[in-house]
Each structure stands twice: as C-alpha cells, then as structure tokens.
Design a protein around this motif. Sequence first.
Motif, mmCIF file in Angstrom:
data_model
loop_
_atom_site.group_PDB
_atom_site.id
_atom_site.type_symbol
_atom_site.label_atom_id
_atom_site.label_comp_id
_atom_site.label_asym_id
_atom_site.label_seq_id
_atom_site.Cartn_x
_atom_site.Cartn_y
_atom_site.Cartn_z
ATOM 1 N N ILE A 66 0.822 -1.216 0.000
ATOM 2 C CA ILE A 66 0.000 0.000 0.000
ATOM 3 C C ILE A 66 0.855 1.264 0.000
ATOM 4 O O ILE A 66 0.353 2.347 -0.291
ATOM 5 C CB ILE A 66 -1.006 0.012 1.172
ATOM 6 C CG1 ILE A 66 -0.318 -0.120 2.522
ATOM 7 C CG2 ILE A 66 -2.030 -1.093 0.985
ATOM 8 C CD1 ILE A 66 -1.296 -0.185 3.700
ATOM 9 N N ALA A 67 2.173 1.108 0.276
ATOM 10 C CA ALA A 67 3.098 2.243 0.137
ATOM 11 C C ALA A 67 3.621 2.348 -1.291
ATOM 12 O O ALA A 67 4.455 3.201 -1.589
ATOM 13 C CB ALA A 67 4.252 2.102 1.114
ATOM 14 N N LYS A 68 3.133 1.451 -2.161
ATOM 15 C CA LYS A 68 3.508 1.444 -3.584
ATOM 16 C C LYS A 68 5.002 1.172 -3.776
ATOM 17 O O LYS A 68 5.651 1.735 -4.657
ATOM 18 C CB LYS A 68 3.149 2.784 -4.255
ATOM 19 C CG LYS A 68 1.707 3.255 -4.032
ATOM 20 C CD LYS A 68 0.683 2.335 -4.683
ATOM 21 C CE LYS A 68 -0.726 2.926 -4.661
ATOM 22 N NZ LYS A 68 -1.344 2.933 -3.320
ATOM 23 N N LYS A 69 5.547 0.287 -2.954
ATOM 24 C CA LYS A 69 6.944 -0.104 -3.074
ATOM 25 C C LYS A 69 7.044 -1.488 -3.718
ATOM 26 O O LYS A 69 6.197 -2.357 -3.492
ATOM 27 C CB LYS A 69 7.611 -0.155 -1.690
ATOM 28 C CG LYS A 69 7.594 1.160 -0.927
ATOM 29 C CD LYS A 69 8.395 2.248 -1.623
ATOM 30 C CE LYS A 69 8.475 3.501 -0.758
ATOM 31 N NZ LYS A 69 9.230 4.600 -1.424
ATOM 32 N N ASN A 70 8.084 -1.694 -4.518
ATOM 33 C CA ASN A 70 8.347 -3.011 -5.077
ATOM 34 C C ASN A 70 8.983 -3.889 -3.994
ATOM 35 O O ASN A 70 9.719 -3.394 -3.136
ATOM 36 C CB ASN A 70 9.271 -2.918 -6.289
ATOM 37 C CG ASN A 70 8.623 -2.162 -7.437
ATOM 38 O OD1 ASN A 70 7.414 -2.268 -7.657
ATOM 39 N ND2 ASN A 70 9.414 -1.392 -8.162
ATOM 40 N N ILE A 71 8.689 -5.199 -4.049
ATOM 41 C CA ILE A 71 9.101 -6.109 -2.978
ATOM 42 C C ILE A 71 10.002 -7.203 -3.538
ATOM 43 O O ILE A 71 9.690 -7.807 -4.572
ATOM 44 C CB ILE A 71 7.867 -6.749 -2.311
ATOM 45 C CG1 ILE A 71 6.889 -5.667 -1.826
ATOM 46 C CG2 ILE A 71 8.284 -7.633 -1.139
ATOM 47 C CD1 ILE A 71 5.557 -6.206 -1.342
ATOM 48 N N VAL A 72 11.095 -7.455 -2.850
ATOM 49 C CA VAL A 72 11.993 -8.567 -3.175
ATOM 50 C C VAL A 72 11.931 -9.540 -2.007
ATOM 51 O O VAL A 72 12.254 -9.182 -0.870
ATOM 52 C CB VAL A 72 13.438 -8.071 -3.395
ATOM 53 C CG1 VAL A 72 14.355 -9.257 -3.721
ATOM 54 C CG2 VAL A 72 13.494 -7.028 -4.504
ATOM 55 N N LEU A 73 11.476 -10.768 -2.272
ATOM 56 C CA LEU A 73 11.298 -11.755 -1.217
ATOM 57 C C LEU A 73 12.488 -12.709 -1.183
ATOM 58 O O LEU A 73 12.697 -13.487 -2.120
ATOM 59 C CB LEU A 73 9.999 -12.538 -1.437
ATOM 60 C CG LEU A 73 8.719 -11.694 -1.431
ATOM 61 C CD1 LEU A 73 7.506 -12.573 -1.737
ATOM 62 C CD2 LEU A 73 8.542 -10.986 -0.097
#
Length: 449
Positions: A66-73
């Motif tokens: 919801i912060a519009k950040k891309n995520i690397v798992l």
Amino acid sequence: MTINTYLFPRSPKGFFICHDTVISGQQWAQECIALAQDISSYKEQSWLLYHDDFYQYSVLFFALLIAKKNIVLAQGNQSERLKQAANFADISIGDFELKKNAKELIPHFKKSINQRVKSSLAKLTIDENTNITLFTSGSSGKAKAIKKYWYQLASEVETLQALFPHTKNNVIATVTHKHIYGLLFKLIWPVFTDKNIICQCIEYPEQVELFTQQYSNILLVSSPSYLARTSHQFSSQAINAIDEIFCSGGALATSTAEDFFQFNQQAITEVYGSTETGGIAWRQQARSALWQLFPEHQVSLTSQNTLLLQSRFLAKGEYYETDDSVELNGRFFTLLGRVDRIIKLHEKRLSLDEMETKLTSLTNVKACRCFILDNSLSKTTLVAVIELPATTLIPKSNIEKKQLVNLLKKALSTTFEASLLPRKWRFVEQLPFNSEGKLVKSELSKLFK
C-alpha cells in the motif's frame, strides 16, 4: 463472495491466531497502514523483505504494497540467499538482526512494528504494476529471480476464490510463507476472503490434532511430502474438522491420494503450476486422474508435447512453455513427465519419471528418486534412492541389500532393458525434502559418496 484485490482490506473480518494471541483483522490493517505511512517517506523503491515470523511478515508485506513499493522476497536467511536478493533491492526490512553481511550491502529499515499504532483507515489501493520478485530453483540448481506484478497475483487469487468459494475457514499450513504457494494460499487469498489464519507453520500431525480440537472448518495448505508422511496419522476428529486440503509443490503419489480418500474420506485438491506460471490446473485424484485447466487459460501443444500457456497469471502479452510433456484432451490433460527427465543412456532414451512410477507401484517402495550422478567420474551412472515403507527395515548386510536390489531390478526388467537399470542403490527411511516440499538433490548425491 466478490473480492477486490486492488483495494486494501481496511477491516477484514478474519483473525490472526498467533500462539496464545488473537489479533483482529482491523488491528492488523491499522498496523499495515501506520507502517506504510513511515515507509512512504523513504525514497528507496525496491525493498528486500525477510521475516521468519508469519504475522510480522504479513504486516510488512502489505505495508509495502500500500506504500507502492516493489518487494523482493528472500528465499531464505542464509548469507548467500540474502546477498543474491540484495542485488535486486535498495533497502531491506524485516528480521535481519544477525545478518551483518546483508546489512552492509544495503540500508536497513529499523522501525519496530511491535507497537499497536492507531491510524485512520483511509481508502487505500494497491497498484497493479507493483512488482514482487521471488526466487526459485533454476535448471542449473542455482536460484533464479522471477518478477511478478501484483495484477498477476491478484488474478490468481480471484480465480481461486471463483473455483473454491469457501467461507469462514480457519487456514493452517505446513508450507512456508516465503515462497509463492504459501504466500498465495496462506496470506493473500485468506486476507481478501476474511479467513482466520493460524500463523504457526505446522510440522507435525500432533499440531494438526491440537488445532482441530480448537477449530473447525479448517482449510489445510500442504505439500506432497507432508501428506505422504501423515496419511494414516490423522484422527477421525481431525478429519471431521478439515473441510479442504490443498496440495502443491510436486507430484502427489496416487497411493497417498487413495489412502487419504480411503482412510479419511478426503479428496485432496492438487494445484499444478510453478513460480513462473502461477496455477495452471487442478485435480482431485480420488475422482479423476486428469488435470483440469484453470478458467480462461489458453494452451496449445509444442512439438515436444509440452504446454504453451497464455494466462492472466502471466505478464501481459507473455507466453510460457512448460517443462512437462502432456497428453491434451480439450481442457483436460495427463502429465507424462518432465522433458528434462528423459535422458540418453547408452544411446537409448529413458524416462526417469516412468522408471520411478514403476518402482513406486511396488509394495516395498514408498517413494524413490532416480538420477544421474552429477560428477565427472560418473556422468553415465544411473542411481536410485529408495524410501522404504515403515514396515520394511533398511537392509544392513550386503546380502540383504543385494536381495532387495535384485528384487527391484527384476520388477524393472519387465519394462526396461538391463543396460538401463540403476547401477547403484541406496535405501533410506525418508527422502530429503526442503521446506517447499521439494527434493534436495545435493543431499541425495551425498548418499553415494
């Protein structure tokens, strides 16, 4: 129920059950939004996420969305795993307290999310083009990065809900939340459908028994390896409390599916797919051995009889060719085995999947793996690792082992030429599986050193 996977659930009705603590969906949403407000103040766009604790992970994951950040798992918390994942990120967040090497690579977000922070529940959307990078084992054995967009995961969740419209479920899982299957089935799908989530990852049948004493209407998210080990260990009370069992991550043995149906009256729902493709098809072996394509998927056959897939679960305009040979009949198909598991041995073609199927049909073989030893001295040596049933003892003497090997070779010789039979054999109580329910080939190879 109709779900909107692009609108953050401001007040989900489900609960997070974390050991002795029950956290409401509304409280969880408040934490996500409060943290997202802090994250939004950072200029970094790609965030490396790792956390062992499922609840903390869930808050971090949705706060980033919801912060519009891309995520690397990150695939794991080992230094090499984190180092590889850090190459795709600008900053890290989560449980990196003991990972000094990872913290030196990129900055680390340090704000604690343990405090319960009140925040207004504004209408918040999730950007369909937010991307999530996951890691999966490549054909070389080295993990490779797979980038997914939110609209791909959202489409899959919407399809799952349309196919399996369960309500008021309590979700428990024997698989980790750190990979695509657990991420979808234990976190994203339940959050958008008001399910209660039991945060603890299940390892033993006794844990299932404990939770079934406290909850009913359970949706069990599991793997072939776990179900194979526990097919006879659930009590009637546990089975009565379980509404649905999902299984993915590998091939579920027909014997396991039949055992569950015979002893537990449960038809296990298997999902066939991969990190790259998402779900492709589903089946319940107790009712039919055929795989049924997910709705709206379009497929055709390649020259190698593999599936060429077009799907809403793929990036827009993208096609994907699977590694499995199939026999296609309309929207149903039979898996014939992986193309890369058809090898040339002594100038003859051999399907390792076919050989394993033959072996596991024998009463004294519970599971097995056949493969070529991966070293320069044994490039053409076919070997077999056999998992014996609980009722069969591991042979201790050379005579006992030779007798068992000869018995297995005799069974194989009705189908395969003598030159194609395994040259080396090992017998184990249990094949080595990782947390994803996949075989660890390096551990198998060690048996022959």
